[in-house]
Scaffold this motif. Structure first.
Motif, PDB file in Angstrom:
ATOM      1  N   SER A   1      -0.963  13.105 -13.179  1.00 40.87           N
ATOM      2  CA  SER A   1      -1.161  11.654 -13.031  1.00 40.87           C
ATOM      3  C   SER A   1      -0.184  11.074 -12.019  1.00 40.87           C
ATOM      4  O   SER A   1      -0.547  10.227 -11.198  1.00 40.87           O
ATOM      5  N   LEU A   2       1.067  11.542 -12.055  1.00 37.80           N
ATOM      6  CA  LEU A   2       2.070  11.035 -11.121  1.00 37.80           C
ATOM      7  C   LEU A   2       1.751  11.445  -9.690  1.00 37.80           C
ATOM      8  O   LEU A   2       1.911  10.656  -8.750  1.00 37.80           O
ATOM      9  N   GLY A   3       1.298  12.680  -9.514  1.00 38.15           N
ATOM     10  CA  GLY A   3       0.922  13.133  -8.177  1.00 38.15           C
ATOM     11  C   GLY A   3      -0.264  12.359  -7.638  1.00 38.15           C
ATOM     12  O   GLY A   3      -0.350  12.081  -6.428  1.00 38.15           O
ATOM     13  N   THR A   4      -1.184  11.993  -8.532  1.00 35.60           N
ATOM     14  CA  THR A   4      -2.312  11.154  -8.136  1.00 35.60           C
ATOM     15  C   THR A   4      -1.810   9.777  -7.722  1.00 35.60           C
ATOM     16  O   THR A   4      -2.315   9.177  -6.758  1.00 35.60           O
ATOM     17  N   GLY A   5      -0.787   9.293  -8.413  1.00 35.97           N
ATOM     18  CA  GLY A   5      -0.180   8.013  -8.044  1.00 35.97           C
ATOM     19  C   GLY A   5       0.491   8.055  -6.685  1.00 35.97           C
ATOM     20  O   GLY A   5       0.428   7.087  -5.914  1.00 35.97           O
ATOM     21  N   LEU A   6       1.132   9.177  -6.370  1.00 40.55           N
ATOM     22  CA  LEU A   6       1.713   9.337  -5.036  1.00 40.55           C
ATOM     23  C   LEU A   6       0.637   9.254  -3.966  1.00 40.55           C
ATOM     24  O   LEU A   6       0.820   8.628  -2.915  1.00 40.55           O
TER      25      LEU A   6
ATOM     26  N   ALA B   1      -0.422   5.695  -3.474  1.00 36.99           N
ATOM     27  CA  ALA B   1       0.544   4.968  -2.648  1.00 36.99           C
ATOM     28  C   ALA B   1       0.313   5.260  -1.166  1.00 36.99           C
ATOM     29  O   ALA B   1       0.410   4.356  -0.318  1.00 36.99           O
ATOM     30  N   ASN B   2       0.019   6.509  -0.840  1.00 35.63           N
ATOM     31  CA  ASN B   2      -0.258   6.856   0.557  1.00 35.63           C
ATOM     32  C   ASN B   2      -1.511   6.113   1.061  1.00 35.63           C
ATOM     33  O   ASN B   2      -1.520   5.590   2.181  1.00 35.63           O
ATOM     34  N   ARG B   3      -2.530   6.098   0.247  1.00 33.92           N
ATOM     35  CA  ARG B   3      -3.763   5.398   0.619  1.00 33.92           C
ATOM     36  C   ARG B   3      -3.496   3.903   0.775  1.00 33.92           C
ATOM     37  O   ARG B   3      -3.966   3.262   1.724  1.00 33.92           O
TER      38      ARG B   3
END
Length: 339
Positions: A141-146, A149-151
């Motif tokens: 989930s955190l990696g998806t959040g990263l 943020a990039n998007r």
């Protein structure tokens, strides 16, 4: 009861077709050096744990080195990496200093989390490494959040989110898949399938053993890769990075790999035979594969020994630092706390 013997590359019933692309001599040498650094570091960490210098949990990455080294070859500065608790190899591959990583393992103030995080919880914003997470599957989930943020920021950075075959059965993983595909987030989900999760064979724990298909219901493409050969890792890593940078959404890479040690230092690994482990070491060791190719190409034994000697010197210096660096000041208990 030990699981039936299988080739790592055939664990999910799919054989790999053809040979991976050849590396240049420079790529082979870099891969060898990077994987040796991880291997020697983890061996030393195991020794320090046995001596009582490292407390708590300690999960070693020995045997899986080709996965993270091959993935890093495809990334650029700014791309983020996040993983679970078998994380020391990922830190070193991200160019975090061995001294800082080892000092964190021993709980010293020179560690990346100033001695407060230990094996599973250290970070480097400078190197774009975001943990090291102890809760199974939480980093997905955190990696998806990263990636979100990039998007949101409109950059072309990619989030490489690692998790294991055991974590692949967690519910938050699929919630993350759904959001990542809906929003076309630039995230590569790398499933490090080392066949045994915490101690149960995937054949007994997973109804779908081809983890590259885990995103099928979300329209996320996936690939199955021989994670024991660094040459086999880089091309699909390049493809996944290009896919994500192109705004096409997430991709899943299942790396079929193998850990030589138990799940953690406290695991006797009685669920598999010693013969199985030795066969994988003999037939598929990622470092020996590179070493043998270099020798066959004309690189001398002395040159390879010099690389190993350099790596051992770095690791020994890190271990010495980690055992003599002062412990954190008690005032550190009140820092990094947010309300």
């Amino acid at each position: 009861m030990a699981a039936p013997k299988k080739s790592v590359a055939k664990e999910s019933g799919q054989e790999k077709a053809g040979s991976p692309p050849e590396f240049t001599k420079e790529q082979e040498l870099k891969a060898l050096r990077d994987m040796l650094l991880i291997r020697r570091f983890e061996e030393k960490a195991g020794q320090l744990y046995g001596m009582g210098a490292i407390g708590g949990f300690c999960h070693l990455y020995i045997g899986q080195e080709a996965v993270v080294v091959g993935m890093q070859m495809a990334l650029k500065p700014g791309d983020e990496v996040i993983t679970g608790y078998r994380d020391h190899g990922h830190m070193l591959a991200c160019d975090m200093e061995a001294k800082g990583v080892m000092a964190e393992l021993t709980g010293r103030r020179g560690g990346y989390s100033r001695g407060k995080g230990g094996s599973m919880h250290m970070f480097s914003k400078e190197k774009h490494f975001y943990g090291g997470h102890g809760i199974v599957g939480a980093q997905v989930s955190l990696g998806t959040g990263l990636a979100f943020a990039n998007r949101y920021r409109g950059n072309d950075n990619v989030s490489v989110t690692y998790f294991g075959d055991g974590a692949a059965n967690q519910g938050q993983v699929y919630e993350s898949f759904n959001m990542a595909e809906l929003w076309k987030l630039p995230v590569i989900y790398v499933i490090e399938n080392n066949r045994y999760a915490m101690g149960t064979s995937v054949s007994r724990a997973s109804a779908q053993q081809d983890f590259s298909k885990r995103g099928a219901s979300f329209n996320i493409p996936g690939k199955q890769i021989d994670g024991m050969d660094v040459r086999a890792v880089k091309p699909p890593a390049d493809e996944a990075v290009a896919w994500c940078r192109g705004g096409n959404g997430p991709m899943i890479l299942e790396m079929q790999t193998y850990r030589y040690r138990g799940h953690s230092m406290s695991d006797p690994a009685k669920y598999r035979t010693r013969e199985e482990v030795e066969k994988v070491r003999h037939d598929q060791d990622p470092i020996e594969q590179v070493r043998n190719r270099l020798l066959a190409s004309g690189v001398s034994e002395q040159e390879l020994k010099a690389i190993d000697a350099e790596v051992r010197e770095i690791v020994n210096a890190a271990a010495d630092f980690a055992q003599h660096d002062p412990e954190p000041d008690p005032a550190e208990l009140y820092t990094d706390i947010y309300r």
